[in-house]
Design a protein around this motif. Structure first.
Motif, mmCIF file in Angstrom:
data_model
loop_
_atom_site.group_PDB
_atom_site.id
_atom_site.type_symbol
_atom_site.label_atom_id
_atom_site.label_comp_id
_atom_site.label_asym_id
_atom_site.label_seq_id
_atom_site.Cartn_x
_atom_site.Cartn_y
_atom_site.Cartn_z
ATOM 1 N N HIS A 231 0.925 -1.000 -0.039
ATOM 2 C CA HIS A 231 0.007 0.087 0.070
ATOM 3 C C HIS A 231 0.784 1.304 -0.004
ATOM 4 C CE1 HIS A 231 -3.103 2.761 2.038
ATOM 5 N NE2 HIS A 231 -3.607 2.393 0.797
ATOM 6 N N ASP A 236 -3.964 3.845 -3.593
ATOM 7 C CA ASP A 236 -4.068 2.424 -4.006
ATOM 8 C C ASP A 236 -4.960 1.653 -3.035
ATOM 9 O OD1 ASP A 236 -2.102 2.638 -5.776
ATOM 10 O OD2 ASP A 236 -0.337 2.437 -4.406
ATOM 11 N N GLY A 269 -9.383 1.661 -1.621
ATOM 12 C CA GLY A 269 -8.329 2.654 -1.943
ATOM 13 C C GLY A 269 -8.806 4.043 -1.483
#
Ligand code: TRP
Length: 338
Positions: A231, A236, A269
């Motif tokens: 991450h 993301d 995300g």
């Protein structure tokens, strides 16, 4: 859990450092609840701690007070629980010697928790006999007060198993029912991972958050917590599995709906690690603040705390001597009573 029988709890810790969140989740929480209903003994296991700290008794001396402060700060009530010091109960040492005859070296070698510790500590050929046999002395801790319920983390299960084998052997060989078997009580969150993502939080592993850690230390530790190494950017999608921040939120966040929302957001995300960690810091501090405050007050009066240990130890001594009289009789070691 046993319902009808009278329940006596025996549980405890090694005084090798202040207690941490792993201790809290693994057993302190259970102990605070159980003292309301049952007779509870809590052993500060300094003799067991000596088995890998024999050169540093000063460390144990210091930490007996630290551990006692932690107990009282989280809500162990000395009027409900009997807190005592292992080395002040010679009957435990006596029992250990008797029990050692009932245990084989091969059986001791199979204890998985001790096996892991021996590897971690790198004892090799210099493995001290005392360390190797500490599960036997732990069996003595439990049985000396006839404890039949032991609230502990899951790493202690092999100790309870070995205790019960000793209890059964003793009662069979000496044809009596003096000793009682014990049952482990493992909490829902049996094991809290370390801040580094290792399966277990431990002082010696350097990955613990202590109950006595000040606010700024908690901030630093949470900010360094293991999350999802993949991450990278806020936008993301991130992973929940193995993400320590979420494990802690599961355990400590009062509002599970909020945690579910955070999880969904993180996986989609757009939720950054820093923001997530800030929320965990808030939650942990809300939890720790009253404990810190009580600890600080109690620490001003160490004599009061030591007196609680002294009184608890006197109570435990009386029970221990009663058990030993029964044990000596069963073993026909009561020579003067013809
Ligand atoms: N072995 C336990 C630990 O490392 C401490 C302990 C000593 C204990 N004696 C005990 C736990 C008796 C339960 C019962 O945490």
């Amino acid at each position: 859990m046993k319902k009808d029988k009278e329940i006596t709890i025996l549980t405890g810790d090694r005084p090798t450092g202040p207690l941490h969140l792993g201790h809290y989740v693994g057993s302190l929480l259970n102990r605070v609840a159980l003292q309301e209903k049952y007779k509870q003994y809590i052993i500060i296991a300094d003799v067991q701690a000596l088995t890998d700290n024999w050169e540093h008794p000063e460390k144990l001396k210091k930490n007996i007070l630290e551990v006692a402060l932690d107990y009282l700060a989280v809500g162990i009530d000395p009027n409900k629980s009997t807190i005592f010091i292992q080395s002040m109960i010679p009957q435990i040492a006596e029992l250990t010697i008797f029990y050692l005859n009932l245990v084989t070296v091969a059986r001791l070698k199979r204890n998985p928790t001790v096996k892991t510790e021996i590897q971690q500590k790198g004892f090799g050929e210099s493995l001290p006999a005392g360390f190797f046999v500490y599960p036997v002395s732990q069996a003595a801790d439990i049985t000396v007060v006839k404890g039949n319920l032991v609230p502990v983390g899951e790493d202690q299960l092999p100790m309870i198993e070995q205790t019960n084998e000793i209890v059964r052997s003793f009662n069979r060989i000496y044809n009596c029912d003096v000793l009682v078997e014990a049952e482990a009580l493992i909490p829902k969150f049996a094991r809290l991972p370390g801040i580094d993502g290792q399966a277990k939080m431990g002082k010696s592993l350097g990955n613990a958050i202590f109950l006595s850690d000040p606010m700024d230390v908690v901030v630093e530790k949470v900010m360094s917590m293991y999350t999802d190494p993949g991450h990278i950017r806020v936008e993301d999608p991130g992973k929940i599995e193995g993400n320590v921040v979420f494990t802690y939120l599961d355990v400590f966040a009062p509002d599970s709906a909020e945690v579910e929302e955070l999880k969904t957001h993180y996986q989609r995300g757009g939720l950054g690690d820093v923001k997530l960690k800030r929320r965990l810091i808030e939650i942990l501090n809300t939890f720790l603040e009253p404990i810190r405050e009580r600890r600080k007050q109690l620490a001003k009066d160490p004599e009061y705390v030591m007196n609680i240990l002294h009184e608890g130890t006197q109570k435990a001594l009386a029970v221990a001597e009663q058990t030993l009289q029964e044990v000596r009789k069963a073993m026909q070691l009561n020579y003067y009573n013809l």
